[in-house]
Write a protein that holds these residues in place. Structure first.
Motif, short mmCIF file in Angstrom:
data_model
loop_
_atom_site.label_atom_id
_atom_site.label_comp_id
_atom_site.label_asym_id
_atom_site.label_seq_id
_atom_site.Cartn_x
_atom_site.Cartn_y
_atom_site.Cartn_z
N ASN A 60 0.82 -1.20 0.00
CA ASN A 60 0.00 0.00 0.00
C ASN A 60 0.87 1.26 0.00
O ASN A 60 0.61 2.22 -0.76
N TYR A 61 1.89 1.29 0.85
CA TYR A 61 2.78 2.45 0.89
C TYR A 61 3.57 2.58 -0.42
O TYR A 61 3.86 3.69 -0.88
N GLN A 62 3.92 1.44 -1.01
CA GLN A 62 4.61 1.47 -2.29
C GLN A 62 3.71 2.10 -3.37
O GLN A 62 4.18 2.92 -4.17
N ALA A 63 2.43 1.72 -3.36
CA ALA A 63 1.49 2.29 -4.33
C ALA A 63 1.35 3.79 -4.11
O ALA A 63 1.31 4.57 -5.08
N GLU A 64 1.30 4.24 -2.85
CA GLU A 64 1.17 5.67 -2.57
C GLU A 64 2.40 6.43 -3.06
O GLU A 64 2.28 7.52 -3.65
N TYR A 65 3.57 5.86 -2.82
CA TYR A 65 4.80 6.52 -3.27
C TYR A 65 4.80 6.73 -4.78
O TYR A 65 5.10 7.83 -5.28
N HIS A 66 4.45 5.69 -5.51
CA HIS A 66 4.44 5.80 -6.97
C HIS A 66 3.36 6.76 -7.45
O HIS A 66 3.55 7.48 -8.44
N ALA A 67 2.20 6.77 -6.75
CA ALA A 67 1.12 7.68 -7.15
C ALA A 67 1.53 9.14 -6.96
O ALA A 67 1.11 10.02 -7.74
N ARG A 68 2.35 9.42 -5.94
CA ARG A 68 2.77 10.79 -5.68
C ARG A 68 3.94 11.22 -6.56
O ARG A 68 4.04 12.40 -6.93
N ASN A 69 4.81 10.30 -6.90
CA ASN A 69 6.08 10.67 -7.52
C ASN A 69 6.24 10.21 -8.96
O ASN A 69 7.24 10.53 -9.61
N GLY A 70 5.27 9.44 -9.49
CA GLY A 70 5.38 8.98 -10.86
C GLY A 70 5.12 10.11 -11.86
O GLY A 70 4.70 11.22 -11.50
N ILE A 71 5.35 9.81 -13.13
CA ILE A 71 5.11 10.79 -14.18
C ILE A 71 3.78 10.46 -14.85
O ILE A 71 3.61 9.41 -15.47
N PHE A 72 2.82 11.37 -14.68
CA PHE A 72 1.47 11.17 -15.22
C PHE A 72 1.06 12.43 -15.98
O PHE A 72 1.69 13.49 -15.85
#
Length: 582
Positions: free
Chosen positions: A43-55
Motif C-alpha cells: 500500500n505504501y509502495q502504491a502511494e509513493y508511486h502515485a505521488r512521484n510517478g510521471i502522469f
C-alpha cells in the motif's frame, strides 16, 4: 495464490504507471486477510508511486483515492475504526481532484479482487463507494444517525447513476441500521427493496454473500416481530448459504443467532449447543467480537437454570476479552449481564458495582461519539457542497420515492395477510402446512418426537343456527385465543378450515402431548361467551397423532391419523381426546 501470481505477472508486463498502481492497490486489498504486514508495505509502495510517478496530471489522484481507501480497510481489520474513518475522509478529499475523464476508462486491475464484498467495485473507488464504507464503519461504532446520513447520500448517487447493484447493497445496509434501532417495519421495507433488486439467478460470489447477509438481517427482523418460526427458517437458510460460500464470519454470526432463536423457544439445551459451536469456531478463527457475544449469552442462559457460579465465570470471561480488545460496547453488555446475575443472587454490592460501570461506559461512549459526530458533520457539509447538483435532482424525486415506499408497505401488509386467517389471527392452512413441514424435517434430522393435534368445536352448526353467524364468529375467535394461551410457546397452531384447528406439538413425549391436549380441552370448556342477552359455552373434540423419533411419517399422513382420531372422539360422545392407534 493463483491470483497473486497473476497480479505479479501483470506487474512485470505493465508499461503504464497508472495501471501499475492500480495493480498494487488490488494486490494489497487481497492480502489484508492473509498477510496484513505485506499488504501495508504494498500500500505504501502504491502511494509513493502515485505521488512521484510521471502522469498526465501529477500526482495520480485516483491511485491515492484507492491507497487511502484500502488503508482504511486495513485499520478496520483490527477494529481501529477511528483511524479507518480518517483514511476514508482523506480518500474523499482526493476524489475532488480526480479527472472525470479517467473514470470513463476501465480499471483492468479490478478483475483481480478476490473478496466477495470488494467485487462491488466493478471499476474504481469513487464517492459512492466511499459514502457506503463510511456508513459501514460508523455503523460498527454504533453512530447510526451519521451512518444513515452517508448511506442516504450514497443512495442518491446510486439512483442518479442508475447503479442497481449499489442500490441493493445500500438497501441491505440501511435495513441493518433500522434492525439495530429496533424499527423492524422500516428494516423490513428496505430488505424487501433489496430482495426485489437481486437477480433471480445468483451468479457471483458477491451476490450470494449479499443474499446470505439479507437473510441474516431478515432473521433478526422476524425475531423483533416475535415470529420465531420464521426467524428459524431464515437463520437456517442463511447458515446453509454461508457454509456453501465457506464464509466463516457469517457462519459464526448465524450460529449465535440460532442460539438466540432457540433461547426464545425456551430450548436452553439446543441454544447452548449453538452458542458453544459459535464460540469454538470464532476462537479458532480469532473472531473476538463473536467470542465475547457467545460467552455473555451462554452466561445469561446458564443463569436461568440457575447455575450462578458458571454464569458469572462465563460472563466475566467475556468481560475480560472485551477489556483486552478495548471493545466498549461489549464491555457495557457484560457489565449489565453481571449486574443482573448478582442482583438475582442478592449480591447487592457487586450488582451496584457493575451497574455503575455499565452506565459509565454508556456515558463515555456517548460523549466520545458526540465529538466524532461533530467532526463528521463538518466533513459531510463539505461533501454535500460537491453533491449539491445531485441533491437538487434527488429532491424532485422525493414524492415518487415516498409513493414507492407506501406501495412497499402495502405489499408487505398484503403478504402478511396472505399467511394469516383474518378472523382468528392464526396462521391459515397453507402457511401452517409450510411451517409444519419445515419443523417436521428438522425433527427427523434431530431424531425428535412430535405430535399433530386436530380439534373442532362441538355442535358448531347449532351455535350458528341458534344464535347467528356473528356469534359463531365470536366463538371461533374465543376458541382461537384460548387455544393460543393454553399451548406452549414452541407449539404451532393454525386454522385448518371452518371450525377446525390444527396444532403441531414439537419435542414431546406421548404423555406430554396428551397433557397438552387435555389442558387445551379443559381450558376451552371453561370459557364463556357473553353478550347483553345470553352466556354461551362450548366444548371441543380432539384427535392426536404421534410421530416417534426416526419414524419419519409424512405430514399428510400424520394429519390423516389425527383426523381419524378426531372422528373417534366425536363417536365417543365429544368433549374428549382420542389418540390414533393403527
Amino acid at each position: 495464490m493463483v491470483v497473486t501470481l497473476q497480479i505479479q505477472h501483470a506487474l512485470k508486463q505493465s508499461t503504464n504507471p497508472a495501471h501499475t498502481i492500480d495493480l498494487l492497490n488490488v494486490w494489497a486489498a487481497n492480502l489484508r486477510h492473509t498477510d496484513l504486514a505485506q499488504a501495508w508495505k504494498i500500500n505504501y509502495q502504491a502511494e509513493y508511486h502515485a505521488r512521484n510517478g510521471i502522469f498526465a496530471h501529477t500526482p495520480y489522484y485516483q491511485g491515492l483515492v484507492e491507497c487511502w481507501y484500502w488503508r482504511g480497510k486495513f485499520y478496520s481489520v483490527h477494529k481501529k475504526y477511528a483511524e479507518a474513518l480518517g483514511c476514508f475522509y482523506k480518500s474523499m478529499e482526493y476524489c475532488d481532484y480526480v479527472d472525470d475523464a479517467l473514470l470513463s476508462f476501465e480499471n483492468q486491475a479490478a478483475c483481480y479482487y478476490q473478496d466477495a464484498p470488494d467485487q462491488f467495485i466493478a471499476n474504481r473507488v469513487d464517492k459512492l463507494a466511499l459514502h457506503n464504507i463510511l456508513g459501514v464503519t460508523l455503523a460498527l461504532q454504533l453512530q447510526l444517525d451519521a451512518a444513515l446520513e452517508h448511506y442516504l447520500i450514497a443512495e442518491e448517487i446510486a439512483i442518479m447513476t442508475h447503479n442497481e447493484w449499489m442500490q441493493t447493497i445500500l438497501n441491505s445496509n440501511i435495513a441493518y441500521l433500522y434492525r439495530v434501532l429496533e424499527q423492524p417495519i422500516e428494516a423490513e421495507n428496505y430488505l424487501q427493496r433489496a430482495f426485489q433488486r437481486l437477480p433471480e439467478a445468483l451468479e457471483t460470489q458477491a451476490q450470494k454473500r449479499l443474499y446470505a447477509t439479507m437473510l441474516d438481517n431478515t432473521c433478526w427482523v422476524a425475531l423483533q416481530h416475535g415470529q420465531l418460526y420464521d426467524a428459524l427458517i431464515y437463520a437456517n437458510a442463511s447458515l446453509e448459504l454461508y457454509q456453501a460460500l465457506s464464509w466463516s464470519q457469517g457462519i459464526v454470526e448465524v450460529l449465535n443467532i440460532l442460539g438466540v432463536v432457540y433461547q426464545r423457544f425456551d430450548q436452553a439445551e439446543r441454544a447452548m449447543v449453538e452458542f458453544e459451536a459459535s464460540f469454538e469456531l470464532a476462537q479458532r478463527l480469532g473472531f473476538q467480537e463473536d467470542m465475547i457475544f457467545s460467552l455473555i449469552q451462554r452466561g445469561m442462559l446458564v443463569a436461568t437454570q440457575p447455575d450462578y457460579t458458571q454464569a458469572l465465570a462465563l460472563i466475566q470471561a467475556g468481560l475480560a476479552l472485551a477489556l483486552d480488545t478495548d471493545d466498549l460496547s461489549q464491555q457495557a453488555l457484560a457489565h449489565k449481564a453481571l449486574a443482573d446475575v448478582y442482583e438475582q443472587t442478592n449480591a447487592c454490592a457487586e450488582a451496584l458495582h457493575h451497574f455503575k460501570h455499565y452506565h459509565q461506559i454508556r456515558e463515555n461512549l456517548f460523549n466520545e461519539r458526540s465529538d466524532q459526530r461533530l467532526r463528521l458533520l463538518q466533513v459531510t457539509h463539505q461533501v454535500l457542497q460537491a453533491q449539491h447538483q445531485a441533491r437538487f435532482y434527488y429532491q424532485k424525486t422525493q414524492e415518487l420515492v415516498a409513493e414507492m415506499q407506501e406501495r412497499d408497505r402495502q405489499r408487505i401488509e398484503l403478504e402478511r395477510l396472505a399467511t394469516i386467517d383474518s378472523l382468528t389471527g392464526l396462521y391459515n392452512r397453507r402457511h401452517f402446512l409450510g411451517l409444519a413441514q419445515s419443523l417436521l424435517e428438522q425433527a427427523w434430522q434431530a431424531g425428535n418426537a412430535l405430535a399433530i393435534l386436530l380439534f373442532d368445536i362441538d355442535h358448531f352448526k347449532q351455535i350458528n343456527d341458534r344464535h347467528g353467524h356473528h356469534i359463531g364468529d365470536q366463538m371461533l375467535q374465543l376458541v382461537a385465543t384460548t387455544a393460543q394461551a393454553a399451548l406452549r410457546q414452541s407449539d404451532l397452531i393454525g386454522r385448518y378450515g371452518g371450525e377446525e384447528f390444527v396444532v403441531m406439538l414439537t419435542r414431546v413425549s406421548n404423555a406430554e402431548a396428551l397433557l397438552v391436549a387435555e389442558r387445551l380441552r379443559s381450558t376451552i370448556e371453561q370459557q364463556v361467551l357473553s353478550d347483553a342477552h345470553q352466556s354461551i359455552s362450548t366444548t371441543v373434540s380432539l384427535g392426536l397423532a404421534l410421530s416417534y423419533p426416526h419414524a419419519e411419517i409424512p405430514l399428510e399422513r400424520l394429519i390423516q391419523q389425527a383426523d381419524h382420531a378426531l372422528y373417534q372422539a366425536k363417536a365417543a360422545g365429544r368433549n374428549n381426546v382420542q389418540i390414533y392407534t393403527a
